[in-house]
Design a protein around this motif. Structure first.
Motif, PDB file in Angstrom:
ATOM      1  N   SER A 293       0.842  -1.177   0.000  1.00 43.41           N
ATOM      2  CA  SER A 293       0.000   0.000   0.000  1.00 43.41           C
ATOM      3  C   SER A 293       0.887   1.240   0.000  1.00 43.41           C
ATOM      4  CB  SER A 293      -0.896  -0.001   1.239  1.00 43.41           C
ATOM      5  OG  SER A 293      -1.676   1.162   1.296  1.00 43.41           O
ATOM      6  N   ALA A 294       0.587   2.184  -0.885  1.00 44.11           N
ATOM      7  CA  ALA A 294       1.389   3.395  -1.014  1.00 44.11           C
ATOM      8  C   ALA A 294       0.583   4.610  -0.605  1.00 44.11           C
ATOM      9  CB  ALA A 294       1.867   3.548  -2.448  1.00 44.11           C
TER      10      ALA A 294
ATOM     11  N   LYS B 138      -0.169   6.497  -9.345  1.00 41.58           N
ATOM     12  CA  LYS B 138      -0.555   5.963 -10.647  1.00 41.58           C
ATOM     13  C   LYS B 138       0.428   6.340 -11.755  1.00 41.58           C
ATOM     14  CE  LYS B 138      -3.780   9.747 -11.660  1.00 41.58           C
ATOM     15  NZ  LYS B 138      -5.201  10.065 -11.981  1.00 41.58           N
ATOM     16  N   TYR B 139       1.337   7.281 -11.466  1.00 40.65           N
ATOM     17  CA  TYR B 139       2.330   7.676 -12.451  1.00 40.65           C
ATOM     18  C   TYR B 139       3.680   7.000 -12.245  1.00 40.65           C
ATOM     19  CZ  TYR B 139      -1.069  11.432 -13.038  1.00 40.65           C
ATOM     20  OH  TYR B 139      -2.220  12.142 -13.238  1.00 40.65           O
TER      21      TYR B 139
ATOM     22  N   ASP C 205      -3.441  -1.758  -8.567  1.00 36.83           N
ATOM     23  CA  ASP C 205      -4.750  -1.122  -8.541  1.00 36.83           C
ATOM     24  C   ASP C 205      -4.493   0.365  -8.300  1.00 36.83           C
ATOM     25  OD1 ASP C 205      -7.260  -0.073  -7.968  1.00 36.83           O
ATOM     26  OD2 ASP C 205      -7.928  -1.876  -6.914  1.00 36.83           O
ATOM     27  N   ASN C 206      -4.489   1.131  -9.371  1.00 36.92           N
ATOM     28  CA  ASN C 206      -4.153   2.549  -9.237  1.00 36.92           C
ATOM     29  C   ASN C 206      -5.199   3.331  -8.443  1.00 36.92           C
ATOM     30  OD1 ASN C 206      -1.735   2.252 -10.624  1.00 36.92           O
ATOM     31  ND2 ASN C 206      -2.606   2.859 -12.593  1.00 36.92           N
ATOM     32  N   ALA C 207      -6.436   2.871  -8.455  1.00 35.91           N
ATOM     33  CA  ALA C 207      -7.494   3.554  -7.700  1.00 35.91           C
ATOM     34  C   ALA C 207      -7.284   3.411  -6.193  1.00 35.91           C
ATOM     35  CB  ALA C 207      -8.848   3.001  -8.089  1.00 35.91           C
TER      36      ALA C 207
END
Length: 118
Positions: free
Chosen positions: A23-24, A30-31, A72-74
Motif C-alpha cells: 500500500s502506497a 498511478k504515475y 490497482d491505481n485507484a
C-alpha cells in the motif's frame, strides 16, 4: 514523505502460494513504476518484478511463469501473486516506488518475510 507498507509474507511449503500486497501513501502513485525486490540471507537485493503505470510487467528469469505482479491505481496498491513457491524464493520482499522497469527508485517499504520450506 511517501510510505510503502508491505503485507502478506508467511511460512509456506514448497509448491504453495502467497499473495503480497503493498500500500502506497502517495497521490502520484498511478504515475510511478512500482517494483518488488527480495533479499535472501547473505545475498544482495534483487529485482523480482516491476510494473509500469500502464501495467506492462517485467520479471526476473527465476520467477517468470510463477509470479504475477499487478496494481490497482485507484487504491494505490501493488500486488505480487506467487505460485509454485520454491525454497530459493525465501527472503525478505520489499516494495519499491519510483524506479524504472530495471532499476529501483529511492523509496522502499519495510519488507515482509517469505519463508518456503520443504
Amino acid at each position: 514523505q511517501v510510505q510503502l507498507v508491505e503485507s502478506g509474507g508467511d511460512l509456506v511449503h514448497t509448491g504453495g502460494s502467497l499473495r503480497l500486497s503493498c500500500s502506497a501513501s502517495e497521490g502520484a502513485f498511478k504515475y510511478k513504476t512500482m517494483g518488488w525486490y527480495r533479499q535472501a540471507p547473505g545475498k544482495e537485493r534483487e529485482m523480482v518484478a516491476t510494473i509500469h503505470p500502464y501495467s506492462a510487467a517485467n520479471y526476473a528469469d527465476s520467477v517468470r511463469g510463477r509470479f504475477t505482479v499487478s496494481r490497482d491505481n485507484a487504491k494505490n496498491m501493488v500486488f505480487l501473486q506467487m505460485d509454485d513457491l520454491r525454497v530459493e524464493d525465501t527472503g525478505v520482499y520489499y516494495c519499491n516506488s519510483g524506479g524504472t522497469m530495471h532499476k529501483p527508485g529511492r523509496t522502499w517499504g519495510q519488507g515482509t518475510q517469505v519463508t518456503v520450506s520443504t
